[in-house]
Design a protein around this motif. Structure first.
Motif, PDB file in Angstrom:
ATOM      1  N   UNK A 195       0.792  -1.224   0.000  1.00 47.65           N
ATOM      2  CA  UNK A 195       0.000   0.000   0.000  1.00 47.65           C
ATOM      3  C   UNK A 195       0.818   1.264   0.000  1.00 47.65           C
ATOM      4  N   UNK A 196       2.107   1.147  -0.272  1.00 48.91           N
ATOM      5  CA  UNK A 196       2.955   2.320  -0.329  1.00 48.91           C
ATOM      6  C   UNK A 196       2.780   2.947  -1.706  1.00 48.91           C
ATOM      7  N   UNK A 197       2.404   4.218  -1.787  1.00 49.76           N
ATOM      8  CA  UNK A 197       2.201   4.836  -3.096  1.00 49.76           C
ATOM      9  C   UNK A 197       3.499   4.935  -3.873  1.00 49.76           C
ATOM     10  N   UNK A 198       3.406   4.879  -5.188  1.00 51.07           N
ATOM     11  CA  UNK A 198       4.574   5.037  -6.041  1.00 51.07           C
ATOM     12  C   UNK A 198       5.078   6.468  -5.933  1.00 51.07           C
ATOM     13  N   UNK A 199       6.335   6.678  -6.274  1.00 51.06           N
ATOM     14  CA  UNK A 199       6.913   8.016  -6.229  1.00 51.06           C
ATOM     15  C   UNK A 199       6.216   8.886  -7.269  1.00 51.06           C
ATOM     16  N   UNK A 200       5.772  10.047  -6.844  1.00 49.61           N
ATOM     17  CA  UNK A 200       5.075  10.973  -7.726  1.00 49.61           C
ATOM     18  C   UNK A 200       5.974  12.177  -7.975  1.00 49.61           C
ATOM     19  N   UNK A 201       5.835  12.776  -9.127  1.00 50.76           N
ATOM     20  CA  UNK A 201       6.685  13.914  -9.482  1.00 50.76           C
ATOM     21  C   UNK A 201       6.086  15.259  -9.074  1.00 50.76           C
ATOM     22  N   UNK A 202       4.791  15.308  -8.785  1.00 52.18           N
ATOM     23  CA  UNK A 202       4.170  16.604  -8.500  1.00 52.18           C
ATOM     24  C   UNK A 202       4.707  17.216  -7.220  1.00 52.18           C
ATOM     25  N   UNK A 203       4.616  18.551  -7.154  1.00 56.15           N
ATOM     26  CA  UNK A 203       5.076  19.304  -5.986  1.00 56.15           C
ATOM     27  C   UNK A 203       4.022  19.314  -4.886  1.00 56.15           C
ATOM     28  N   UNK A 204       2.775  19.536  -5.285  1.00 55.45           N
ATOM     29  CA  UNK A 204       1.657  19.655  -4.368  1.00 55.45           C
ATOM     30  C   UNK A 204       0.539  18.758  -4.883  1.00 55.45           C
ATOM     31  N   UNK A 205      -0.014  17.877  -4.047  1.00 52.70           N
ATOM     32  CA  UNK A 205      -1.125  17.046  -4.533  1.00 52.70           C
ATOM     33  C   UNK A 205      -2.378  17.895  -4.759  1.00 52.70           C
ATOM     34  N   UNK A 206      -3.141  17.527  -5.771  1.00 58.33           N
ATOM     35  CA  UNK A 206      -4.401  18.243  -5.992  1.00 58.33           C
ATOM     36  C   UNK A 206      -5.364  17.914  -4.848  1.00 58.33           C
ATOM     37  N   UNK A 207      -6.384  18.713  -4.710  1.00 59.59           N
ATOM     38  CA  UNK A 207      -7.319  18.563  -3.593  1.00 59.59           C
ATOM     39  C   UNK A 207      -8.290  17.427  -3.860  1.00 59.59           C
ATOM     40  N   UNK A 208      -8.388  16.519  -2.925  1.00 58.45           N
ATOM     41  CA  UNK A 208      -9.245  15.334  -3.036  1.00 58.45           C
ATOM     42  C   UNK A 208     -10.662  15.720  -3.464  1.00 58.45           C
ATOM     43  N   UNK A 209     -11.168  15.012  -4.452  1.00 57.42           N
ATOM     44  CA  UNK A 209     -12.488  15.170  -5.054  1.00 57.42           C
ATOM     45  C   UNK A 209     -12.625  16.446  -5.881  1.00 57.42           C
ATOM     46  N   UNK A 210     -11.511  17.102  -6.163  1.00 57.55           N
ATOM     47  CA  UNK A 210     -11.536  18.274  -7.018  1.00 57.55           C
ATOM     48  C   UNK A 210     -11.368  17.889  -8.475  1.00 57.55           C
ATOM     49  N   UNK A 211     -11.717  18.791  -9.374  1.00 53.75           N
ATOM     50  CA  UNK A 211     -11.574  18.602 -10.819  1.00 53.75           C
ATOM     51  C   UNK A 211     -10.676  19.703 -11.354  1.00 53.75           C
ATOM     52  N   UNK A 233      -8.034  21.013 -14.745  1.00 59.40           N
ATOM     53  CA  UNK A 233      -7.550  20.862 -16.112  1.00 59.40           C
ATOM     54  C   UNK A 233      -6.095  20.383 -16.062  1.00 59.40           C
ATOM     55  N   UNK A 234      -5.712  19.662 -17.091  1.00 56.78           N
ATOM     56  CA  UNK A 234      -4.347  19.162 -17.165  1.00 56.78           C
ATOM     57  C   UNK A 234      -3.308  20.265 -17.096  1.00 56.78           C
ATOM     58  N   UNK A 235      -3.576  21.404 -17.771  1.00 60.23           N
ATOM     59  CA  UNK A 235      -2.593  22.493 -17.739  1.00 60.23           C
ATOM     60  C   UNK A 235      -2.442  23.066 -16.333  1.00 60.23           C
ATOM     61  N   UNK A 236      -3.501  23.064 -15.538  1.00 61.82           N
ATOM     62  CA  UNK A 236      -3.389  23.524 -14.149  1.00 61.82           C
ATOM     63  C   UNK A 236      -2.594  22.537 -13.306  1.00 61.82           C
ATOM     64  N   UNK A 237      -2.851  21.245 -13.515  1.00 57.63           N
ATOM     65  CA  UNK A 237      -2.097  20.238 -12.769  1.00 57.63           C
ATOM     66  C   UNK A 237      -0.611  20.344 -13.088  1.00 57.63           C
ATOM     67  N   UNK A 238      -0.275  20.608 -14.362  1.00 59.78           N
ATOM     68  CA  UNK A 238       1.126  20.705 -14.765  1.00 59.78           C
ATOM     69  C   UNK A 238       1.780  21.981 -14.228  1.00 59.78           C
ATOM     70  N   UNK A 239       1.117  23.117 -14.396  1.00 52.51           N
ATOM     71  CA  UNK A 239       1.722  24.403 -14.040  1.00 52.51           C
ATOM     72  C   UNK A 239       1.631  24.694 -12.535  1.00 52.51           C
ATOM     73  N   UNK A 240       0.437  24.546 -11.960  1.00 47.95           N
ATOM     74  CA  UNK A 240       0.223  24.930 -10.563  1.00 47.95           C
ATOM     75  C   UNK A 240       0.632  23.867  -9.546  1.00 47.95           C
ATOM     76  N   UNK A 241       0.556  22.594  -9.943  1.00 47.58           N
ATOM     77  CA  UNK A 241       0.811  21.513  -8.986  1.00 47.58           C
ATOM     78  C   UNK A 241       2.074  20.720  -9.295  1.00 47.58           C
TER      79      UNK A 241
END
Length: 103
Positions: A14-30, A32-40
């Motif tokens: 149950x250990x999550x794989x290494x993720x590259x993002x800086x900040x996780x997005x907010x659970x149950x939020x929606x 856009x891909x460009x926001x996930x790339x630029x902001x997160x």
């Protein structure tokens, strides 16, 4: 005797794989891909993996992955492709607001 790889063991435990993002997005939020790339800080590979797990979204180019609306599926920053916004994805302004597809 068959050996099990380290990633398989971590997944099993149950250990999550290494993720590259800086900040996780907010659970149950929606978002856009460009926001996930630029902001997160999500990488194109993470966006592509999320789309690959969503059977209703076809294979997309890297540019098109930025116009997908992603759903944040857990508190660890996991994402799933929700829908490809063929007319474009709209930034609704801020982390607390859900982005949307142009209708």
């Amino acid at each position: 005797m068959r050996s099990i790889s380290t990633p398989a063991v971590l997944l099993f435990l149950g250990v999550p794989a290494v993720q590259a993002f800086d900040t996780p997005c907010i659970y149950q939020g929606y978002k856009c891909g460009f926001n996930l790339a630029v902001d997160y800080g999500y990488e194109i590979a993470e966006l592509a993996d999320a789309v690959a797990l969503t059977s209703s979204i076809p294979n997309l180019s890297d540019r098109q992955l930025l116009q997908v609306l992603y759903r944040c599926v857990d508190i660890n920053g996991g994402i799933a492709g929700n829908s490809f916004c063929f007319a474009g994805c709209i930034d609704m302004g801020g982390a607390l607001f859900n982005d949307q597809c142009i209708m």
